[in-house]
Scaffold this motif. Structure first.
Motif, mmCIF file in Angstrom:
data_model
loop_
_atom_site.group_PDB
_atom_site.id
_atom_site.type_symbol
_atom_site.label_atom_id
_atom_site.label_comp_id
_atom_site.label_asym_id
_atom_site.label_seq_id
_atom_site.Cartn_x
_atom_site.Cartn_y
_atom_site.Cartn_z
ATOM 1 N N SER A 26 0.830 -1.218 0.000
ATOM 2 C CA SER A 26 0.000 0.000 0.000
ATOM 3 C C SER A 26 0.857 1.258 0.000
ATOM 4 O O SER A 26 0.568 2.216 -0.713
ATOM 5 C CB SER A 26 -0.913 0.025 1.225
ATOM 6 O OG SER A 26 -1.848 -1.021 1.162
ATOM 7 N N LEU A 27 1.924 1.248 0.785
ATOM 8 C CA LEU A 27 2.816 2.402 0.835
ATOM 9 C C LEU A 27 3.507 2.613 -0.510
ATOM 10 O O LEU A 27 3.566 3.734 -1.027
ATOM 11 C CB LEU A 27 3.862 2.214 1.932
ATOM 12 C CG LEU A 27 4.888 3.330 2.066
ATOM 13 C CD1 LEU A 27 4.227 4.623 2.532
ATOM 14 C CD2 LEU A 27 5.986 2.922 3.026
ATOM 15 N N ALA B 249 2.482 1.835 -3.368
ATOM 16 C CA ALA B 249 1.521 2.177 -4.410
ATOM 17 C C ALA B 249 1.183 3.677 -4.430
ATOM 18 O O ALA B 249 0.608 4.159 -5.400
ATOM 19 C CB ALA B 249 0.241 1.364 -4.226
ATOM 20 N N LEU B 250 1.561 4.401 -3.391
ATOM 21 C CA LEU B 250 1.280 5.829 -3.343
ATOM 22 C C LEU B 250 2.110 6.571 -4.390
ATOM 23 O O LEU B 250 3.308 6.326 -4.534
ATOM 24 C CB LEU B 250 1.593 6.398 -1.958
ATOM 25 C CG LEU B 250 0.742 5.895 -0.803
ATOM 26 C CD1 LEU B 250 1.271 6.435 0.518
ATOM 27 C CD2 LEU B 250 -0.715 6.292 -1.005
ATOM 28 N N LYS B 251 1.450 7.477 -5.105
ATOM 29 C CA LYS B 251 2.135 8.224 -6.165
ATOM 30 C C LYS B 251 3.324 9.020 -5.608
ATOM 31 O O LYS B 251 4.386 9.066 -6.217
ATOM 32 C CB LYS B 251 1.160 9.156 -6.871
ATOM 33 C CG LYS B 251 1.767 9.866 -8.053
ATOM 34 C CD LYS B 251 0.759 10.714 -8.790
ATOM 35 C CE LYS B 251 1.449 11.389 -9.960
ATOM 36 N NZ LYS B 251 0.546 12.173 -10.762
ATOM 37 N N SER B 252 3.144 9.639 -4.454
ATOM 38 C CA SER B 252 4.219 10.436 -3.864
ATOM 39 C C SER B 252 5.446 9.579 -3.534
ATOM 40 O O SER B 252 6.586 10.013 -3.723
ATOM 41 C CB SER B 252 3.728 11.156 -2.606
ATOM 42 O OG SER B 252 3.267 10.212 -1.652
ATOM 43 N N VAL B 253 5.216 8.378 -3.080
ATOM 44 C CA VAL B 253 6.323 7.470 -2.770
ATOM 45 C C VAL B 253 7.017 7.049 -4.064
ATOM 46 O O VAL B 253 8.247 7.017 -4.143
ATOM 47 C CB VAL B 253 5.826 6.246 -1.968
ATOM 48 C CG1 VAL B 253 6.929 5.208 -1.816
ATOM 49 C CG2 VAL B 253 5.297 6.683 -0.613
ATOM 50 N N THR C 186 7.223 8.748 -6.795
ATOM 51 C CA THR C 186 7.988 9.898 -7.272
ATOM 52 C C THR C 186 9.339 9.986 -6.558
ATOM 53 O O THR C 186 10.376 10.192 -7.190
ATOM 54 C CB THR C 186 7.187 11.197 -7.056
ATOM 55 O OG1 THR C 186 5.958 11.098 -7.777
ATOM 56 C CG2 THR C 186 7.962 12.411 -7.505
ATOM 57 N N SER D 114 10.369 2.315 -11.879
ATOM 58 C CA SER D 114 8.957 2.184 -11.498
ATOM 59 C C SER D 114 8.514 0.757 -11.796
ATOM 60 O O SER D 114 9.100 0.050 -12.590
ATOM 61 C CB SER D 114 8.101 3.185 -12.275
ATOM 62 O OG SER D 114 8.191 2.933 -13.650
#
Length: 89
Positions: free
Chosen positions: A70-71, A73-77, A79, A88
């Motif tokens: 889940s962590l 999968a975050l867009k900010s992570v 990036t 990626s």
């Protein structure tokens, strides 16, 4: 103790270095890990990767796969990881 945050869900993962030396109680956590580690983890809900075993210590990556997934999968992570040179997925 080093995995408490992961067990409680406060963190998705943690690095733990287990050193081969006698504790005041007489136990050696490295020897206990080598003998009982997989059995202990089966009951914990955690997964582990042994990153390196130096013979006198072992570096463990303890994690909850769902929380780590889940962590990541975050867009900010994603990036941040891309900027750090990770591909990626």
């Amino acid at each position: 103790m080093e995995a408490a945050e992961v067990l409680e869900g406060a963190k998705p993962a943690n690095l733990v270095n287990v050193v081969s030396r006698r504790r005041p109680c007489g136990r050696n956590l490295y020897e206990l890990w080598k003998k009982h580690g997989s059995n202990i983890l089966q009951q914990s809900g955690l997964e582990v990767g042994e990153l390196v075993d130096r013979g006198d210590s072992v570096l463990l990556f303890l994690y909850r796969s769902d929380a780590l997934r889940s962590l990541l999968a975050l867009k900010s992570v994603g990036t941040i990881l891309l900027k750090a040179g990770y591909a990626s997925y």
